[in-house]
Design an enzyme around this catalytic site. Structure first.
Site, short mmCIF file in Angstrom:
data_model
loop_
_atom_site.label_atom_id
_atom_site.label_comp_id
_atom_site.label_asym_id
_atom_site.label_seq_id
_atom_site.Cartn_x
_atom_site.Cartn_y
_atom_site.Cartn_z
N ASP A 1 -24.20 15.25 -16.50
CA ASP A 1 -25.17 15.76 -17.58
C ASP A 1 -25.49 14.97 -18.76
O ASP A 1 -26.69 15.02 -19.17
CB ASP A 1 -24.51 17.02 -18.33
CG ASP A 1 -24.21 18.27 -17.20
OD1 ASP A 1 -25.11 18.28 -16.40
OD2 ASP A 1 -23.24 18.83 -17.25
N TYR B 1 -23.41 26.06 -18.52
CA TYR B 1 -22.10 25.97 -19.20
C TYR B 1 -22.25 25.48 -20.78
O TYR B 1 -23.40 24.79 -20.89
CB TYR B 1 -21.36 24.73 -18.60
CG TYR B 1 -20.01 25.40 -17.62
CD1 TYR B 1 -19.12 25.89 -17.99
CD2 TYR B 1 -20.72 25.23 -16.04
CE1 TYR B 1 -18.36 26.50 -17.25
CE2 TYR B 1 -19.54 25.92 -15.04
CZ TYR B 1 -18.52 26.28 -15.87
OH TYR B 1 -17.60 26.94 -14.84
#
Length: 650
Positions: free
Chosen positions: A310, A398
């Site tokens: 990420d 998330y």
């Protein structure tokens, strides 16, 4: 004019030019971001219509120069480090790296990057990719064949990793979801469809519609709470804290807070006050999240590529959210903004992306009751009060809650909280008894499989324990048999003792915690306490360290080989900050922490960097649906013979 007066004049000029609270590691200001963008656009690159900014940050200044400038002696200060920008742009189908000198307004370095991997995606690219399927004829037909309304469809682009291809392009694969009144988009996947998109040309290059599964229902998937936030405050001291520019002072700590598009919150030049000498002593030069690795454990065609990095592919700073009072931070928190460069290079303000607050853990930082003094019961202790710097990054489904917690006992606790919603796939199963084959996850609701996956949050920790020259010491606990009973006059058969090993090279700096009882310390062998112990800080994990279970020849593991060990210690190099390599998207594992460590440089009595993986093997459970209660992890850096006694006593 004599020397002291000249020095004073110079410092006053610096204060006027740079600001009274200037720090060499201050993030680029909006003015500096815009100036950098202007200089790049005025160069030959500005003639290319597809010029896009993918990275624009402070070019890391020389560490030695920074420390000299921060020296408390005003008459030994060199000129402030040069303010330079490190820029990565895409233009003409190529990746360009530039360094811009903000003092001279010139590009001092420019080259075309020809290695593997690509820079982070911009939000505009991801937004366009998310909309592209909605106008693609084959996709529209697939949606119509499923009797769905395309106006209720949301598509999300996912990075694709690398699987041995000799040539790669900037690609994403879009997966799509059906809202139909639901706000929990990830819980309603339209299974069986994969859309591969070339991001540079922004066109669909491959389309697959292999099968259909029942669409999970929307009942019971709303993640919104009906309870109102409860006002709470953690303002628990008389002195509070001070924020001066990017510098923070609290209790016996002083440190610098920064923010960048890639790492998000960054802590620098953290020093703690020695109660005996009344001087601040260095603990950490730089600390931040370096990379995340989130591989899903489903090898099927629609899922195998979901192995996200990420920070390198998107950016934690760019994914930082506006913190909500009474939910993310208490009433007494101070909120801080950040600035990043947009795709066009202009500065973008990100409001309230960090907060700073005092925290009362409602426990004792220390206490003792003594009953052995005749006629007295003596109790003493101190409340456990700390200072927290917090950021939250939401990357897709998330949410990562990131804390840096400074404690009065000289410790730094680094906390990670995982929450958000699960990434799921649709299934025909409505009961666990119906499952007879491998589904690569858990049935958490009717027609809903939550896929098994990992999280690795890798921290970069440039520790300077009482100075730059540090060493890694492994304090191993060894069982010893009592052999000379006559000498000890004891019925004991065994005890344990400590055997300390100092790592010589980076190969010895890779530590597998959990296989044997060991404490990991960073020490300064050149500095000792009054009674002769080497000063140091030790690493205390909050739970049993997690390492990757993927095979070494699996392509995701080749890219993220640094997840095989929870602890790495390497020689400091200012260009080595990103564990998965600087260009993470479609990387091939030929750059990054595992490669740097393989050089096997000397690490005894050197400037060192510790890397720690906060890892989670996530087996989903029904309680994780429709929204996951926060799962906590982290570690503490705790003084170990750093002080002459308990600093809370003074």
């Amino acid at each position: 004019m004599n020397t002291p007066i000249l020095a004073l004049v110079f410092l006053l000029q610096c204060a006027v030019t740079l600001g009274l609270h200037f720090h060499p590691l201050d993030p680029l200001t909006p003015q500096e971001i815009n100036k950098t963008s202007f200089i790049v656009k005025k160069s030959h690159l500005g003639n290319l219509k597809d010029l896009t900014f993918h990275y624009l940050d402070l070019d890391e200044p020389n560490k030695k120069h920074v420390l000299q400038w921060l020296s408390p002696n005003p008459f030994k200060k060199p000129p402030p480090p040069l303010r330079r920008s490190l820029v990565v742009v895409r233009a003409g189908g190529k990746t360009h790296e530039l360094i811009v000198d903000l003092t001279t307004s010139k590009i001092v370095s420019s080259r075309i990057y020809t290695g593997h991997g690509f820079p982070p995606f911009t939000f505009i690219e991801l937004f366009k990719a998310s909309k592209l399927p909605l106008t693609y004829p084959s996709f529209k037909k697939s949606i119509l064949d499923r009797d769905l309304n395309i106006s209720e469809v949301s598509c999300l682009p996912f990075t694709v990793g690398w699987y041995g291809e000799t040539t790669t392009r900037r690609e994403v694969k879009a997966s799509c979801f059906y809202r139909d009144g639901s706000v929990n988009v990830f819980t309603r996947p339209i299974e069986g469809i994969t859309i591969t998109i070339d991001v540079d040309s922004m066109r669909v290059v491959k389309y697959s519609d292999r099968f259909r599964k029942p669409l999970p229902g929307k009942e019971g998937n709303d993640f919104r709470t009906k309870q109102k936030p409860f006002p709470f405050s953690c303002n628990v001291s008389d002195t509070g804290f001070q924020i001066l520019g990017n510098r923070v002072k609290w209790a016996n700590w002083k440190f610098h807070v920064g923010f960048s598009a890639r790492a998000g919150v960054t802590i620098s030049t953290a020093s703690v006050l020695d109660p005996r000498t009344k001087r601040f002593r260095r603990v950490m030069y730089r600390g931040h999240v370096s990379e995340t690795f989130v591989p899903y454990m489903d090898p099927t065609n629609e899922w195998y590529f979901r192995t996200f990095m990420d920070i390198g592919e998107f950016g934690f700073g760019k994914s930082a959210v506006n913190l909500q009072p009474l939910i993310d931070c208490p009433q007494n928190a101070a909120f801080l903004d950040g600035h990043v460069a947009g795709p066009d290079g202009t500065a973008q303000r990100m409001t309230n992306v960090m907060c700073v607050f005092e925290k009362n853990s409602y426990g004792a930082s220390f206490r003792h009751t003594e009953i052995n003094v005749p006629g007295q019961v003596i109790t003493s202790g101190e409340a456990d009060i700390s200072l927290v710097v917090r950021m939250v990054a939401t990357v897709g489904n998330y949410d990562y809650i990131l804390d840096w917690e400074f404690q009065k006992n000289g410790a730094i606790r680094v906390g990670v909280g995982l929450t958000g919603v699960l990434e799921v796939k649709a299934t025909s199963h409505t009961s666990n008894e119906q499952i007879t084959d491998c589904v690569y996850g858990s049935l958490v609701a009717k027609n809903t499989i939550a896929v098994n996956h990992d999280h690795y949050i890798t921290y970069y920790l440039d520790l300077d324990v009482d100075g730059i020259s540090n060493s890694l010491v492994k304090a191993k606990l060894k069982t010893v048999r009592v052999t000379d009973v006559n000498k000890t006059s004891s019925p004991r058969k065994s005890y344990w003792t400590v055997v300390k090993e100092t790592a010589k090279t980076e190969a010895e700096g890779r530590v597998k915690l959990g296989s044997e009882p060991v404490e990991v310390l960073i020490v300064n062998s050149n500095k000792k306490t009054k009674i002769g112990n080497m000063v140091g800080y030790r690493l205390i994990p909050e739970h049993l360290p997690v390492t990757s279970l993927l095979t070494d020849d699996d392509y995701p593991e080749i890219r993220a080989g640094y997840t095989k060990y929870p602890v790495w210690v390497t020689a400091y190099n200012r260009s080595e900050r990103w564990a998965g390599g600087f260009y993470s998207d479609r990387s091939r594992g030929d750059d990054g922490l595992a490669v740097w460590s393989s050089r096997n440089r000397e690490i005894e009595n050197k400037d060192l960097v510790m890397w720690y993986n906060v890892g989670f093997h996530h087996i989903p459970y029904q309680e994780d649906f429709p929204v996951m209660p926060t799962l906590h992890g982290g570690f503490t850096l705790r003084p170990s013979n750093f002080f002459d006694n308990d600093p809370l006593i003074g």
